[in-house]
Design a protein around this motif. Structure first.
Motif, PDB file in Angstrom:
ATOM      1  N   UNK A  65      33.387   7.119  67.268  1.00 20.31           N
ATOM      2  CA  UNK A  65      34.478   7.253  67.708  1.00 20.31           C
ATOM      3  C   UNK A  65      34.963   6.128  68.614  1.00 20.31           C
ATOM      4  N   UNK A  66      36.079   5.413  68.320  1.00 24.15           N
ATOM      5  CA  UNK A  66      36.416   4.203  68.579  1.00 24.15           C
ATOM      6  C   UNK A  66      35.296   3.052  68.750  1.00 24.15           C
ATOM      7  N   UNK A  67      34.551   3.274  67.837  1.00 24.61           N
ATOM      8  CA  UNK A  67      33.346   2.318  67.437  1.00 24.61           C
ATOM      9  C   UNK A  67      31.956   2.791  68.258  1.00 24.61           C
ATOM     10  N   UNK A  68      32.059   3.602  68.983  1.00 19.29           N
ATOM     11  CA  UNK A  68      31.085   4.089  69.598  1.00 19.29           C
ATOM     12  C   UNK A  68      30.172   5.251  68.553  1.00 19.29           C
ATOM     13  N   UNK A  69      28.973   4.917  68.262  1.00 19.27           N
ATOM     14  CA  UNK A  69      27.975   5.397  67.085  1.00 19.27           C
ATOM     15  C   UNK A  69      27.599   6.726  67.704  1.00 19.27           C
ATOM     16  N   UNK A  70      27.833   7.925  67.064  1.00 26.17           N
ATOM     17  CA  UNK A  70      27.341   9.178  67.137  1.00 26.17           C
ATOM     18  C   UNK A  70      26.265   9.372  65.957  1.00 26.17           C
ATOM     19  N   UNK A  71      25.004   9.546  66.500  1.00 24.21           N
ATOM     20  CA  UNK A  71      23.994   9.705  65.505  1.00 24.21           C
ATOM     21  C   UNK A  71      23.643  11.479  65.116  1.00 24.21           C
ATOM     22  N   UNK A  72      23.022  11.811  64.224  1.00 21.54           N
ATOM     23  CA  UNK A  72      23.010  13.119  63.756  1.00 21.54           C
ATOM     24  C   UNK A  72      24.002  13.961  64.443  1.00 21.54           C
ATOM     25  N   UNK A  73      25.153  13.386  63.797  1.00 18.75           N
ATOM     26  CA  UNK A  73      26.615  14.126  64.217  1.00 18.75           C
ATOM     27  C   UNK A  73      26.761  15.405  63.810  1.00 18.75           C
ATOM     28  N   UNK A  74      27.188  16.203  64.877  1.00 15.53           N
ATOM     29  CA  UNK A  74      27.883  17.868  64.146  1.00 15.53           C
ATOM     30  C   UNK A  74      29.210  17.741  64.937  1.00 15.53           C
ATOM     31  N   UNK A  75      29.710  18.787  64.745  1.00 12.23           N
ATOM     32  CA  UNK A  75      31.112  19.040  65.133  1.00 12.23           C
ATOM     33  C   UNK A  75      30.920  19.143  66.743  1.00 12.23           C
ATOM     34  N   UNK A  76      29.829  19.691  67.244  1.00 13.37           N
ATOM     35  CA  UNK A  76      29.999  19.844  68.666  1.00 13.37           C
ATOM     36  C   UNK A  76      29.732  18.565  69.364  1.00 13.37           C
ATOM     37  N   UNK A  77      28.770  17.652  68.975  1.00 18.15           N
ATOM     38  CA  UNK A  77      28.711  16.350  69.368  1.00 18.15           C
ATOM     39  C   UNK A  77      29.875  15.486  69.603  1.00 18.15           C
ATOM     40  N   UNK A  78      30.542  15.576  68.375  1.00 16.93           N
ATOM     41  CA  UNK A  78      31.864  14.874  68.022  1.00 16.93           C
ATOM     42  C   UNK A  78      32.780  15.218  69.160  1.00 16.93           C
ATOM     43  N   UNK A  79      32.901  16.490  69.153  1.00 23.91           N
ATOM     44  CA  UNK A  79      34.063  17.232  70.127  1.00 23.91           C
ATOM     45  C   UNK A  79      33.653  17.003  71.767  1.00 23.91           C
ATOM     46  N   UNK A  80      32.388  16.758  72.071  1.00 30.85           N
ATOM     47  CA  UNK A  80      31.880  16.437  73.305  1.00 30.85           C
ATOM     48  C   UNK A  80      32.328  15.030  73.638  1.00 30.85           C
ATOM     49  N   UNK A  81      32.007  14.287  72.715  1.00 29.81           N
ATOM     50  CA  UNK A  81      32.278  12.766  72.876  1.00 29.81           C
ATOM     51  C   UNK A  81      33.792  12.613  73.026  1.00 29.81           C
ATOM     52  N   UNK A  82      34.491  13.272  72.216  1.00 30.31           N
ATOM     53  CA  UNK A  82      36.060  12.962  72.069  1.00 30.31           C
ATOM     54  C   UNK A  82      36.377  13.615  73.392  1.00 30.31           C
TER      55      UNK A  82
END
Ligand code: FES
Length: 88
Positions: A65-82
């Motif tokens: 997300x904008x270059x910030x790496x999320x490992x073991x990504x899932x929908x919840x993690x991605x939405x939290x970072x977003x």
């Protein structure tokens, strides 16, 4: 919050490793983004971020997300970072 112009870029790796490690579920991410955020983000797919080539493959799937790496990504993690990126 960003008004216009540059959008937050969500890059989902849909390469083979990431796909089998769970990125297949991330394909629906775009539809799961809360409507109020939808015009603030742009979702892109990557064919391989070259992160699966060494030991880090254990942490697939990968999303940036904008270059910030999320490992073991899932929908919840991605939405939290977003959410954090949008609300600061
Ligand atoms: S398949 Fe995702 S980093 Fe290679």
């Amino acid at each position: 919050m960003e008004e216009s112009g540059k959008k937050i870029e969500i890059e989902i790796c849909l390469g083979t490793t990431c796909f089998v490690m769970g990125a297949s579920k991330l394909q629906e991410l775009e539809t799961l983004i809360p409507p109020k955020y939808r015009n603030l983000v742009e979702v892109k797919a990557n064919t391989c971020m070259d992160l699966c080539k060494n030991a880090t493959y254990m942490k697939a799937p990968f999303v940036k997300i904008d270059g910030e790496l999320i490992t073991e990504a899932n929908v919840e993690k991605v939405l939290n970072v977003l959410e954090r990126k949008i609300n600061g």
